[in-house]
Design an enzyme around this catalytic site. Structure first.
Site, PDB file in Angstrom:
ATOM      1  N   ARG A  67       0.876  -1.184   0.000  1.00  0.00           N
ATOM      2  CA  ARG A  67       0.000   0.000   0.000  1.00  0.00           C
ATOM      3  C   ARG A  67       0.903   1.220   0.000  1.00  0.00           C
ATOM      4  NH1 ARG A  67      -5.168   1.576   3.663  1.00  0.00           N
ATOM      5  NH2 ARG A  67      -6.045   0.189   2.081  1.00  0.00           N
ATOM      6  N   GLN A 101     -10.334  -3.937  -2.912  1.00  0.00           N
ATOM      7  CA  GLN A 101     -11.601  -3.449  -2.372  1.00  0.00           C
ATOM      8  C   GLN A 101     -12.741  -3.650  -3.366  1.00  0.00           C
ATOM      9  OE1 GLN A 101     -12.269  -1.988   0.842  1.00  0.00           O
ATOM     10  NE2 GLN A 101     -14.304  -2.491   0.117  1.00  0.00           N
ATOM     11  N   ARG A 124     -13.379  -8.543   2.787  1.00  0.00           N
ATOM     12  CA  ARG A 124     -11.998  -8.254   2.377  1.00  0.00           C
ATOM     13  C   ARG A 124     -11.120  -9.457   2.708  1.00  0.00           C
ATOM     14  NH1 ARG A 124      -9.895  -3.137   1.839  1.00  0.00           N
ATOM     15  NH2 ARG A 124      -8.000  -4.269   1.323  1.00  0.00           N
TER      16      ARG A 124
HETATM   17  N1   CP Z   1     -11.087  -0.125   2.850  1.00  0.00           N
HETATM   18  C1   CP Z   1      -9.793  -0.149   3.233  1.00  0.00           C
HETATM   19  O1   CP Z   1      -8.867  -0.432   2.443  1.00  0.00           O
HETATM   20  O2   CP Z   1      -9.611   0.099   4.558  1.00  0.00           O
HETATM   21  P1   CP Z   1      -8.232   0.385   5.306  1.00  0.00           P
HETATM   22  O3   CP Z   1      -7.724   1.711   4.813  1.00  0.00           O
HETATM   23  O4   CP Z   1      -8.578   0.398   6.751  1.00  0.00           O
HETATM   24  O5   CP Z   1      -7.254  -0.711   4.951  1.00  0.00           O
HETATM   25  N1  NVA Z   2     -10.054   6.784  -1.180  1.00  0.00           N
HETATM   26  C1  NVA Z   2      -9.646   6.317   0.124  1.00  0.00           C
HETATM   27  C2  NVA Z   2      -9.870   4.844   0.249  1.00  0.00           C
HETATM   28  C3  NVA Z   2      -9.499   4.260   1.578  1.00  0.00           C
HETATM   29  C4  NVA Z   2      -9.730   2.778   1.649  1.00  0.00           C
HETATM   30  C5  NVA Z   2      -8.190   6.676   0.363  1.00  0.00           C
HETATM   31  O1  NVA Z   2      -7.377   6.480  -0.545  1.00  0.00           O
HETATM   32  O2  NVA Z   2      -7.869   7.161   1.455  1.00  0.00           O
END
Ligand code: CP
Ligand code: NVA
Length: 309
Positions: free
Chosen positions: A105, A135, A296
């Site tokens: 991430r 997601q 998830r």
């Molecule tokens: N929806 C999602 O990716 O949540 P987090 O940011 O908590 O991982």
């Molecule tokens: N659009 C949001 C999604 C989080 C899961 C972000 O990137 O913060």
């Protein structure tokens, strides 16, 4: 055998996505029945993060444990030399020699593409500024659980033309869903992603519509989806965005325009009272936001199994 990655949904064809859903459903059944299932015994997943996470971190970590493997959490800034200038290419080569899979991430999407190119271990995109494939695959899997075949169903995405909107473009196009995206002027989706997704949609008999009117977008749809107005990395724009997005709130009035059996979805975390109201998010007839969050883990166990077994 050539390794496979999950960097973007567009890279998986419809049959591969259906196979993933069947695999995830099977593994979910084992979990619900209390059957231990350890196909990834002896395998390790590196989990690299440069942004915060609740769902992604916990669901991958616990999912990997449940499959019998070892999840290794690495905070990019705090732990890895890449934050001190080591190249992504070298990092990919070195990590591939220890790990059987890498989940990342981070901010720049190109970093994940580069990691995947140079890693001999499968790379899974756990969110970039551009995309969040795990997601949206989970969201469509959740739709299938609640409503069956996604083909021909219509989704309205209300809000920022961000990573969620982009992954919805690819996800809808690949699975034959129609998609309306309503964003405030100046916050529309990326033109290149839209162009590519439209080509896929054309071959799959579904339509992707971009607009600025949330009411037109939700009319009679089967899913109403929203996300935060300021994503991770955009915190400084929050006040300005609250002002520009105020007519894009998913509230009762907007939901009333959708189909009477519509599902309400949100990737979470939610900013309650901003992009979604409490009554909509907590409405047991419509909202499946916590099913999405749970799924998830099940869906990603399917991904881990298919890429790392
Ligand atoms: N929806 C999602 O990716 O949540 P987090 O940011 O908590 O991982
Ligand atoms: N659009 C949001 C999604 C989080 C899961 C972000 O990137 O913060």
């Amino acid at each position: 055998m050539q390794k496979k990655d999950l960097v973007a949904i567009k890279d998986w064809n419809e049959e591969e996505i259906k196979h993933l859903f069947r695999t995830a459903a099977r593994i979910k059944e084992y979990q619900k029945a209390g059957v231990e299932y350890h196909p990834l015994k002896g395998k390790s997943l590196g989990m690299l993060f440069s942004k915060a996470s609740t769902r992604t971190r916990v669901s991958f970590e616990v999912g990997m444990f449940q499959l019998g493997g070892y999840p290794l959490y690495l905070d990019i800034k705090a732990n890895l030399q890449v934050a001190r200038g080591e190249s992504i290419e070298d990092t990919a080569v070195v990590l591939s020699r220890y790990l059987d899979g890498i989940m990342i991430r981070t901010y720049a999407h190109n970093d994940v593409e580069k990691l995947a190119e140079f890693s001999t271990a499968p790379v899974i995109n756990g969110l970039t500024d551009l995309l969040h494939p795990c997601q949206v695959l989970t969201d469509i899997f959740t739709f299938v659980e609640h409503r069956g075949d996604p083909k021909g169903a219509t989704v309205a995405y209300i809000g920022d033309g961000n990573n969620m909107a982009h992954s919805w473009l690819y996800g809808a196009a690949r699975t034959g869903m129609n998609l309306n995206i309503a964003s405030p002027s100046g916050y529309e989706v990326d033109a290149n992603v839209l162009k590519e997704a439209k080509q896929i949609a054309e071959n799959n008999n579904c339509t992707l519509n971009i607009m600025n009117d949330p009411k037109a977008a939700v009319k009679d749809v089967d899913v109403v989806y929203t996300d935060v107005w300021a994503s991770m990395g955009e915190e400084e724009e929050h006040a300005e965005r609250v002002n520009k997005f105020k007519d894009f709130q998913l509230n009762r009035d907007l939901l009333d325009l959708a189909d009477k059996d519509a599902l309400v979805m949100h990737c979470l975390p939610a900013h309650r009272g901003e992009e979604i109201t409490d009554d909509v998010m907590d409405d047991p007839k419509y909202s499946v936001v916590f099913d999405e969050a749970e799924n998830r883990m099940h869906l990603q166990k399917g991904i881990l199994y298919l890429l790392m077994k």
